[in-house]
Design a protein around this motif. Structure first.
Motif, PDB file in Angstrom:
ATOM      1  N   PRO A   1       0.709  -1.286   0.017  1.00 52.65           N
ATOM      2  CA  PRO A   1      -0.164  -0.424   0.057  1.00 52.65           C
ATOM      3  C   PRO A   1       0.802   1.499   0.118  1.00 52.65           C
ATOM      4  O   PRO A   1       1.962   1.227   0.619  1.00 52.65           O
ATOM      5  CB  PRO A   1      -0.279   0.129   1.202  1.00 52.65           C
ATOM      6  CG  PRO A   1      -0.913  -1.706   1.548  1.00 52.65           C
ATOM      7  CD  PRO A   1       0.656  -1.657   1.149  1.00 52.65           C
ATOM      8  N   GLY A   2       0.663   2.222  -1.065  1.00 53.77           N
ATOM      9  CA  GLY A   2       1.514   3.499  -0.690  1.00 53.77           C
ATOM     10  C   GLY A   2       1.796   3.402  -1.893  1.00 53.77           C
ATOM     11  O   GLY A   2       2.826   4.193  -1.712  1.00 53.77           O
TER      12      GLY A   2
ATOM     13  N   ASP B   1       9.217   8.941   1.307  1.00 54.65           N
ATOM     14  CA  ASP B   1       8.087   7.470   1.496  1.00 54.65           C
ATOM     15  C   ASP B   1       6.965   7.917   1.110  1.00 54.65           C
ATOM     16  O   ASP B   1       5.934   8.771   1.389  1.00 54.65           O
ATOM     17  CB  ASP B   1       8.607   6.618   2.932  1.00 54.65           C
ATOM     18  CG  ASP B   1       9.230   6.302   3.500  1.00 54.65           C
ATOM     19  OD1 ASP B   1      10.043   5.792   1.892  1.00 54.65           O
ATOM     20  OD2 ASP B   1       9.288   5.889   4.522  1.00 54.65           O
ATOM     21  N   ASN B   2       6.327   7.228  -0.045  1.00 55.78           N
ATOM     22  CA  ASN B   2       4.895   6.975  -0.158  1.00 55.78           C
ATOM     23  C   ASN B   2       4.749   8.478  -1.350  1.00 55.78           C
ATOM     24  O   ASN B   2       3.424   8.536  -2.438  1.00 55.78           O
ATOM     25  CB  ASN B   2       4.151   7.113   0.803  1.00 55.78           C
ATOM     26  CG  ASN B   2       3.842   5.806   1.468  1.00 55.78           C
ATOM     27  OD1 ASN B   2       4.718   5.332   1.140  1.00 55.78           O
ATOM     28  ND2 ASN B   2       2.821   5.760   2.265  1.00 55.78           N
TER      29      ASN B   2
HETATM   30  C1  LIG Z   1       2.706   4.729   3.146  1.00 55.98           C
HETATM   31  O1  LIG Z   1       1.026   4.341   2.682  1.00 55.98           O
HETATM   32  C2  LIG Z   1       1.700   3.618   3.604  1.00 55.98           C
HETATM   33  C3  LIG Z   1      -0.482   2.691   2.932  1.00 55.98           C
HETATM   34  O2  LIG Z   1      -1.314   3.919   2.744  1.00 55.98           O
HETATM   35  C4  LIG Z   1       0.896   3.046   5.324  1.00 55.98           C
HETATM   36  O3  LIG Z   1       0.356   1.904   6.125  1.00 55.98           O
HETATM   37  C5  LIG Z   1       2.242   3.966   5.741  1.00 55.98           C
HETATM   38  O4  LIG Z   1       2.516   4.181   6.663  1.00 55.98           O
HETATM   39  C6  LIG Z   1       2.841   5.529   4.509  1.00 55.98           C
HETATM   40  N1  LIG Z   1       3.882   5.934   5.193  1.00 55.98           N
HETATM   41  C7  LIG Z   1       4.063   6.815   5.551  1.00 55.98           C
HETATM   42  C8  LIG Z   1       5.803   7.305   5.623  1.00 55.98           C
HETATM   43  O5  LIG Z   1       3.337   7.504   5.496  1.00 55.98           O
END
Ligand SMILES: *[C@@H]1O[C@H](CO)[C@@H](O)[C@H](O)[C@H]1NC(C)=O
Length: 164
Positions: free
Chosen positions: A37-38, A90-91
């Protein structure tokens, strides 16, 4: 007569093609492998060792993910840019973040040296050993000509030559 000859030629070509490329006619099935996810992308895919499920792919937020099979799933494996910050990168799906987060577009694996070769659009060629983390720069130019937007890469495992 011309039609019959045409049909014979077509059948001959078909048999020839089947002999050359049997995989084209053997029925195949396809399965979807979702990214965590992400994560967006799946820019390039490199398998590790023939027959092993382990594979690598680069995603838009600059990470290189390792897939270890259906049970272990995906691991964050490596990244290219020493300035990459998790908080910022990240993401992210913003392609303009590539110069900061890394943009690993091409991947190739050398099973003999156990090295992953990475073509980053902004950083050129890098390599990562079996433990991943920050990749080591290999080259940003060839014969004095700087790489521009390095995209695809392959490695000849026997010679170690890298083509990009
Ligand atoms: C990235 O996205 C995933 C799924 O939405 C989430 O679980 C995760 O915490 C996110 N990481 C960051 C650093 O935002």
């Amino acid at each position: 007569m011309a039609v019959a000859v045409g049909v014979i030629v077509a059948i001959s070509l078909l048999i020839f093609a089947i002999l050359l490329y049997p995989s084209l006619v053997v029925s195949q099935s396809f399965r979807q492998l979702n990214l965590p996810p992400g994560k967006v992308g799946g820019e390039s895919i490199a398998f590790e060792i023939p027959g092993s499920p382990v594979l690598y792919t680069g995603v838009r937020d600059g990470q290189i993910l390792q897939y270890r099979g259906p049970i272990a799933g995906w691991l964050e494996f490596a990244f290219t840019n020493p300035m990459r910050s998790r908080a910022v990168c990240d993401n992210t799906t913003d392609p303009d973040m590539g110069p900061v987060c890394g943009y690993p577009l091409g991947l190739a694996y050398n099973p003999l040296t156990r090295q992953l070769i990475i073509a980053d659009a902004y950083l050129g060629l890098l390599t990562s050993g079996p433990d991943g983390r920050l990749a080591k720069p290999l080259a940003t130019a060839a014969e004095g000509v700087p790489f521009v937007a390095t995209n695809a890469v392959d490695v000849d495992p026997l010679s170690g030559n890298i083509y990009c």
